[in-house]
Every structure is written in C-alpha cells, then in structure tokens.
Design a protein around this motif. Structure first.
Motif, mmCIF file in Angstrom:
data_model
loop_
_atom_site.group_PDB
_atom_site.id
_atom_site.type_symbol
_atom_site.label_atom_id
_atom_site.label_comp_id
_atom_site.label_asym_id
_atom_site.label_seq_id
_atom_site.Cartn_x
_atom_site.Cartn_y
_atom_site.Cartn_z
ATOM 1 N N VAL A 190 -21.636 -9.056 -34.336
ATOM 2 C CA VAL A 190 -20.481 -8.612 -33.534
ATOM 3 C C VAL A 190 -19.474 -7.932 -34.451
ATOM 4 O O VAL A 190 -19.161 -8.433 -35.530
ATOM 5 C CB VAL A 190 -19.803 -9.793 -32.809
ATOM 6 C CG1 VAL A 190 -18.519 -9.333 -32.123
ATOM 7 C CG2 VAL A 190 -20.756 -10.426 -31.811
ATOM 8 N N LEU A 191 -18.970 -6.783 -33.970
ATOM 9 C CA LEU A 191 -17.881 -6.082 -34.645
ATOM 10 C C LEU A 191 -16.610 -6.280 -33.813
ATOM 11 O O LEU A 191 -16.577 -5.936 -32.639
ATOM 12 C CB LEU A 191 -18.217 -4.594 -34.767
ATOM 13 C CG LEU A 191 -17.179 -3.723 -35.494
ATOM 14 C CD1 LEU A 191 -17.033 -4.157 -36.954
ATOM 15 C CD2 LEU A 191 -17.580 -2.248 -35.415
ATOM 16 N N MET A 192 -15.591 -6.865 -34.435
ATOM 17 C CA MET A 192 -14.372 -7.212 -33.694
ATOM 18 C C MET A 192 -13.143 -6.657 -34.390
ATOM 19 O O MET A 192 -13.025 -6.721 -35.615
ATOM 20 C CB MET A 192 -14.245 -8.728 -33.561
ATOM 21 C CG MET A 192 -13.082 -9.191 -32.668
ATOM 22 S SD MET A 192 -11.499 -9.395 -33.557
ATOM 23 C CE MET A 192 -11.808 -10.896 -34.460
ATOM 24 N N ALA A 193 -12.203 -6.122 -33.545
ATOM 25 C CA ALA A 193 -10.895 -5.708 -34.042
ATOM 26 C C ALA A 193 -9.851 -6.568 -33.342
ATOM 27 O O ALA A 193 -9.910 -6.778 -32.127
ATOM 28 C CB ALA A 193 -10.636 -4.233 -33.766
ATOM 29 N N GLY A 194 -8.897 -7.072 -34.104
ATOM 30 C CA GLY A 194 -7.838 -7.903 -33.527
ATOM 31 C C GLY A 194 -6.564 -7.085 -33.310
ATOM 32 O O GLY A 194 -6.017 -6.512 -34.254
ATOM 33 N N ILE A 195 -6.100 -7.009 -32.055
ATOM 34 C CA ILE A 195 -4.846 -6.305 -31.743
ATOM 35 C C ILE A 195 -3.712 -7.321 -31.736
ATOM 36 O O ILE A 195 -3.782 -8.351 -31.064
ATOM 37 C CB ILE A 195 -4.944 -5.591 -30.393
ATOM 38 C CG1 ILE A 195 -6.063 -4.537 -30.435
ATOM 39 C CG2 ILE A 195 -3.622 -4.947 -30.007
ATOM 40 C CD1 ILE A 195 -6.268 -3.807 -29.136
ATOM 41 N N LYS A 196 -2.682 -7.035 -32.492
ATOM 42 C CA LYS A 196 -1.580 -7.987 -32.646
ATOM 43 C C LYS A 196 -0.829 -8.178 -31.317
ATOM 44 O O LYS A 196 -0.467 -7.214 -30.656
ATOM 45 C CB LYS A 196 -0.574 -7.480 -33.673
ATOM 46 C CG LYS A 196 -1.145 -7.146 -35.024
ATOM 47 C CD LYS A 196 -0.050 -6.486 -35.875
ATOM 48 C CE LYS A 196 -0.608 -5.917 -37.157
ATOM 49 N NZ LYS A 196 0.439 -5.195 -37.925
ATOM 50 N N LEU A 197 -0.585 -9.449 -30.999
ATOM 51 C CA LEU A 197 0.318 -9.716 -29.879
ATOM 52 C C LEU A 197 1.734 -9.259 -30.214
ATOM 53 O O LEU A 197 2.497 -8.849 -29.347
ATOM 54 C CB LEU A 197 0.337 -11.213 -29.529
ATOM 55 C CG LEU A 197 -0.797 -11.745 -28.661
ATOM 56 C CD1 LEU A 197 -0.525 -13.189 -28.276
ATOM 57 C CD2 LEU A 197 -0.975 -10.904 -27.406
ATOM 58 N N ALA A 198 2.076 -9.350 -31.501
ATOM 59 C CA ALA A 198 3.418 -8.935 -31.917
ATOM 60 C C ALA A 198 3.650 -7.457 -31.643
ATOM 61 O O ALA A 198 4.792 -7.028 -31.420
ATOM 62 C CB ALA A 198 3.605 -9.225 -33.404
ATOM 63 N N TYR A 199 2.563 -6.671 -31.648
ATOM 64 C CA TYR A 199 2.699 -5.244 -31.358
ATOM 65 C C TYR A 199 3.189 -5.040 -29.921
ATOM 66 O O TYR A 199 4.096 -4.257 -29.665
ATOM 67 C CB TYR A 199 1.350 -4.543 -31.574
ATOM 68 C CG TYR A 199 1.343 -3.090 -31.178
ATOM 69 C CD1 TYR A 199 1.845 -2.107 -32.019
ATOM 70 C CD2 TYR A 199 0.832 -2.703 -29.938
ATOM 71 C CE1 TYR A 199 1.839 -0.776 -31.644
ATOM 72 C CE2 TYR A 199 0.825 -1.374 -29.553
ATOM 73 C CZ TYR A 199 1.328 -0.417 -30.417
ATOM 74 O OH TYR A 199 1.332 0.910 -30.041
ATOM 75 N N PHE A 200 2.580 -5.778 -28.973
ATOM 76 C CA PHE A 200 3.020 -5.676 -27.580
ATOM 77 C C PHE A 200 4.406 -6.274 -27.397
ATOM 78 O O PHE A 200 5.209 -5.795 -26.587
ATOM 79 C CB PHE A 200 2.007 -6.360 -26.655
ATOM 80 C CG PHE A 200 0.753 -5.560 -26.461
ATOM 81 C CD1 PHE A 200 0.743 -4.444 -25.628
ATOM 82 C CD2 PHE A 200 -0.415 -5.894 -27.123
ATOM 83 C CE1 PHE A 200 -0.413 -3.702 -25.448
ATOM 84 C CE2 PHE A 200 -1.568 -5.156 -26.945
ATOM 85 C CZ PHE A 200 -1.573 -4.054 -26.109
ATOM 86 N N ASP A 201 4.681 -7.330 -28.171
ATOM 87 C CA ASP A 201 6.006 -7.934 -28.073
ATOM 88 C C ASP A 201 7.080 -6.923 -28.464
ATOM 89 O O ASP A 201 8.111 -6.795 -27.785
ATOM 90 C CB ASP A 201 6.072 -9.178 -28.962
ATOM 91 C CG ASP A 201 7.371 -9.941 -28.764
ATOM 92 O OD1 ASP A 201 7.755 -10.204 -27.609
ATOM 93 O OD2 ASP A 201 8.026 -10.269 -29.773
#
Length: 523
Positions: A190-201
C-alpha cells in the motif's frame, strides 16, 4: 298628539342620524393600532426573509469554495500517489531503490503543504519507505483500516480513510492511499499519503463565520474528518444520523437547510455539498442567532419606535375618548335642559297640562292627519262652575289647588297617547281627542264630569256643594280647508250652551244654536 319643539336625536340641518362619535373614535384608534402592528409585522417578516435568503446565498458560496478547496487538496495528493505508484511499479521497491524513493517522497511532501508524509508498506503491512529520514522501519500497519481495505479489495482506485494519528510524528492525518500490485497483479503493498488535519483547520479559520458557526469535512458515510472548531474527541464521530446525511443528501447533492446540530444542539443554517470526484461531503453553517443578529437589532428598534407611537396614539386616544365622554355628558345635560325648557314652553306650570301653544300646534297636525285619513277629530271645552265665587270664598291658594285637582281628573281620563289635555286659560280646560266621533266625545266628557265630582272638592257657592264642571263637545271630519278658530269656537259655543242650561252638564253643539256667523261658515 304633542309634538316636541326640538328633536335632540337629529342633526339641526337634516335627517341624517348623528354618528356614534365615541364608538367611531375607539374603532379608529383600534384600527391605527392594528395597522401599525400589521405594518411592523410585515416589515419584520420581510426583513427576516431577506436576511435568511442572503445567508443562504452566502452559505452556497462558502460550501462551493470549501468543496473546490477540498477537491483540489485531495486531487493533488492523489496525483502524487498515482505518479509514485507508477514509478514503483516501473522501477520496483528493492533495497537499491528505497533511498531514491525516500528522497522523491520527501520532495513531494515539501512541495505540498497539506501532506504530512508519504509511506510505502509491503503486503504484510511493514514500513518499507517513507518521506521521513528516521522512519521506524519494521513497525506494522496491518491493523489500519486503509491497509485492510486494499488487502481485501483488488481495486486500484484511490481510497480515503477516517482520520488517524500518524505513528511517524503523532499528528492527526487523513490517509489517502492506493494499492500496489506486483507484475502478476497480486497484492504487493500500500502507498499512503497523510493529509494534515491542521491544514484543514487553518483553511477553515480563513473563513469569516460566527463563534457558534461550524464547518466540517466528512466521508460520504458520515464519518467526521475535520471540523471547525476542532475538537479531538469528535474526530471520527459519525454524522450519519444527522439530517444532512439522513434527510437532505439523499434528495440533493447540494443545498441549504436550517438544522439543529446533533453535536452541540445549536440551530444553524447549513450549506452542504457532496464532492463529485471523491466520496467526501463539506458543510458550513452560521448560527441562526448570528444570521439574525442584525434583524434582532432592527426588530428591537422598530418595535420600540412603534411602541412609542402606539403609546402616543393611546394617550391621545384616551384624552380624546375622555373628552368625547365629557362632551356627551354635557350634551346629555343640554338635552335635559332643552327638554325642561320644552316642557316649560309647552306646558302649564301650575297644572302640568299642555298650554295653548302646544294645543295649537297639535291642532294643526291633527287637522292634516284627519284630512289625509278621513278620521274624525273631537274637542271638549270644560269650565269650572262658579270658580270666581270659589276664589272669593277660599282664596287664591285654594283656587290653585282646585285647578290642579280638576287638571288631574282630566289627565286621568286620557287613556290614549294621542289624547291631549290642555289648560286653555284661567279656569277653562280643553281635551283634544283625535279619531273620535261625537258619541265618543260625549262619553269622554261625561267621564270627566263624573271624575271631577268624585273628587268631592267642597264648594259652598255651588248648588251641589262641591266643585263641578260644564263641558261642551264638538266633533267633525277635517277636509283640509277648515279653520282652527271656527273649530274651537264651536266647542266653546257648546260649553256656553251647557252653562246656559244649568251648569254641571255635558252639551253637544246643535246647528240651530250656532251663532249666525258660524252657521254661514258651515254652508
């Protein structure tokens, strides 16, 4: 029938009835109250609708911006994963390639602000490559939802999972991942990228919403990913039972709705939109109180102004109604005074009977009525016998009492409203009897004579020892050309006939007893 000189129930210049001024004033004031309250209600209701409509437009624009931003954010991450998965499938992920992959991963993370990290896991869930230099290789992620999803599904489409805490740096991320297959098409990792919740915050904070407003990003199944205001305990909560997901999204992929939040119980105007490219839903809401804050302020001011106006109208109305009531009391007093003056003007003050003025007016009316209807009109002229002797013997005070007693006897004999008893002058009285022929007149005259004698007023100068009256009667049918004077003279002639034949009796006028000038008038 007696006719009043002045009718207080009619206006002086015509036949129109007087307006009920007090009722009209109260009705007018009530109408002013209702109109002002109605106008205030319409103005406030229109303003309410305008503010809500404007808020709906703003909500639609806000959700469109959020949806575009969310779609761009995930699309950029998805493109990174797509290009990296093609690179891995082409070059492989062997030990000789991992250092190179790690540098590529790191460059991609630095290029996109929303990315927390990029990770590659083998088919057992072991970390193989990440964008971090010191990644703890060897720790498994086989327990993660996104890993199990790709392990169990052959689809190569991108997958977005509920938010988790990254094991690499401890921050909250939204995993976006793709399945990696080997050359035979079997599951390789599996290839996974994590999108920051802080970015949406940070992105959510760039929008101007009120303190009780909210914004959120959720999966299409209702799983909450990001929210403003951010509360860690709510990350991953299910909104599936909320009205947006259970009621509105099945009907339309975008829209507005006034909803009481199941999270904090605050009513808000929500704008919602489902993304087309990804299974995500964005929503933004301002609280109902904030939307209508300006309306409430305007409503209070308008209500205060209208209340002051109503108070002024009410005070003016109270003064006006009070004045109208005073005027009505004054008018009632004037009517009573007018009626008293009318009685004084048309009635004898000693006996209370009608005087000659009212008698003459009534005669004129009855002559006209008798001529129209062809009905007879009767008249009795009465005179107290030996009244001068009574005055000389008993005095004028007793004489006045005698007159009053005789007047009462006449009045009591008048059983009909149309009958009119009159003090004609001195000790002489008259009784006008409409619609009465000579027989009725004679019967009434005899009744009067008996009534006077029944009072037994002592009179030593009378042959019978008490006060008596002599009465002359006359009746005829008016023709419209008759003389009132002649009518009275004929009844008076009958009275003289009664006196000449011995007094205390009733006499009717016979033609042969008429004076010559009256006989000529009959011809």
């Amino acid at each position: 029938m007696p006719v009043p000189i002045y009718d207080a129930h009619h206006a002086p210049g015509g036949t129109l009835k007087r307006l009920p001024l007090l009722k009209a004033a109260v009705a007018f004031i009530a109408m002013v109250f209702l109109c002002l309250c109605g106008l205030l209600y319409l103005q406030l209701e229109q303003s309410w609708r305008h503010d809500l409509a404007q808020a709906e437009v703003n909500s639609i624009n806000l959700t469109q911006a959020m949806a575009q931003q969310a779609e761009d954010t995930f699309m950029e991450a998805d493109l990174v994963l797509m290009s990296l998965s093609e690179w891995i499938e082409t070059l492989g992920e062997g030990p000789e390639q991992r250092l190179r992959l790690q540098k590529i991963f790191a460059r991609r993370v630095l290029a996109l602000n929303q990315l927390s990290g990029v990770f590659l896991y083998d088919k057992q869930g072991q970390w193989m490559v990440s964008s971090f230099n010191d990644s703890p290789h060897g720790e498994e992620v086989a327990d993660r939802d996104y890993f199990r999803f790709h392990q169990q599904n052959a689809s190569l489409q991108v997958h977005i999972s509920p938010a988790i805490r990254s094991r690499a740096n401890g921050e909250w991320i939204i995993p976006i991942s793709r399945r990696i297959n080997d050359q035979n098409g079997d599951f390789q990792g599996v290839l996974m990228a994590g999108i920051k919740l802080a970015y949406f915050d940070q992105y959510f904070k760039s929008f101007n919403i009120d303190d009780q407003g909210t914004m959120f990003l959720a999966l299409s199944d209702g799983t909450l990913l990001a929210r403003r205001p951010f509360e860690e305990r709510q990350v991953g909560a299910s909104l599936a039972r909320g009205e947006i997901f259970s009621k509105y999204l099945p009907e339309a992929t975008a829209g507005n709705a006034m909803i009481t939040s199941i999270v904090d119980g605050i009513p808000r105007l929500y704008g919602y939109r489902q993304l087309q490219a990804y299974p995500l839903v964005v929503a933004a809401a301002n609280s109902k109180d904030a939307i209508l804050k300006g309306w409430y302020s305007s409503a209070y001011q308008s209500s205060a102004i209208v209340a002051l106006v109503l108070l002024g109208v009410g005070l003016f109305g109270w003064v006006f109604v009070h004045q109208v009531r005073n005027n009505e009391r004054i008018e009632a007093d004037l009517r009573e005074a007018q009626e008293a003056l009318e009685v004084i003007a048309t009635h004898d003050s000693l006996t209370g009977l009608a005087n000659r003025r009212l008698f003459e007016r009534s005669l004129a009316i009855e002559f006209s009525r008798g001529a129209r209807q062809g009905s007879p009109l009767g008249l009795i002229m009465a005179d107290i016998d030996f009244f001068k002797s009574y005055n000389d013997t008993y005095g004028h005070v007793a004489g006045d009492h005698c007159l009053s007693q005789v007047a009462q006897a006449l009045q009591q004999c008048c059983q009909r409203k149309a009958d009119l008893a009159v003090r004609y002058g001195g000790e002489e009285f008259a009784l006008l009897l409409p619609d009465t022929d000579i027989h009725g007149v004679l019967a009434m005259a005899e009744q009067v004579r008996q009534s006077v004698m029944a009072r037994n007023i002592t009179h030593s100068g009378s042959p019978v020892g008490c006060v008596t009256v002599s009465l002359g009667c006359y009746s005829f049918v008016p023709s419209g050309r008759d003389s009132i004077e002649v009518f009275i003279e004929r009844a008076d002639a009958a009275l003289y006939q009664a006196k000449a034949t011995g007094r205390n009796r009733v006499a009717a006028l016979a033609m042969e007893t008429l004076p010559e000038q009256l006989q000529r008038s009959d011809r």
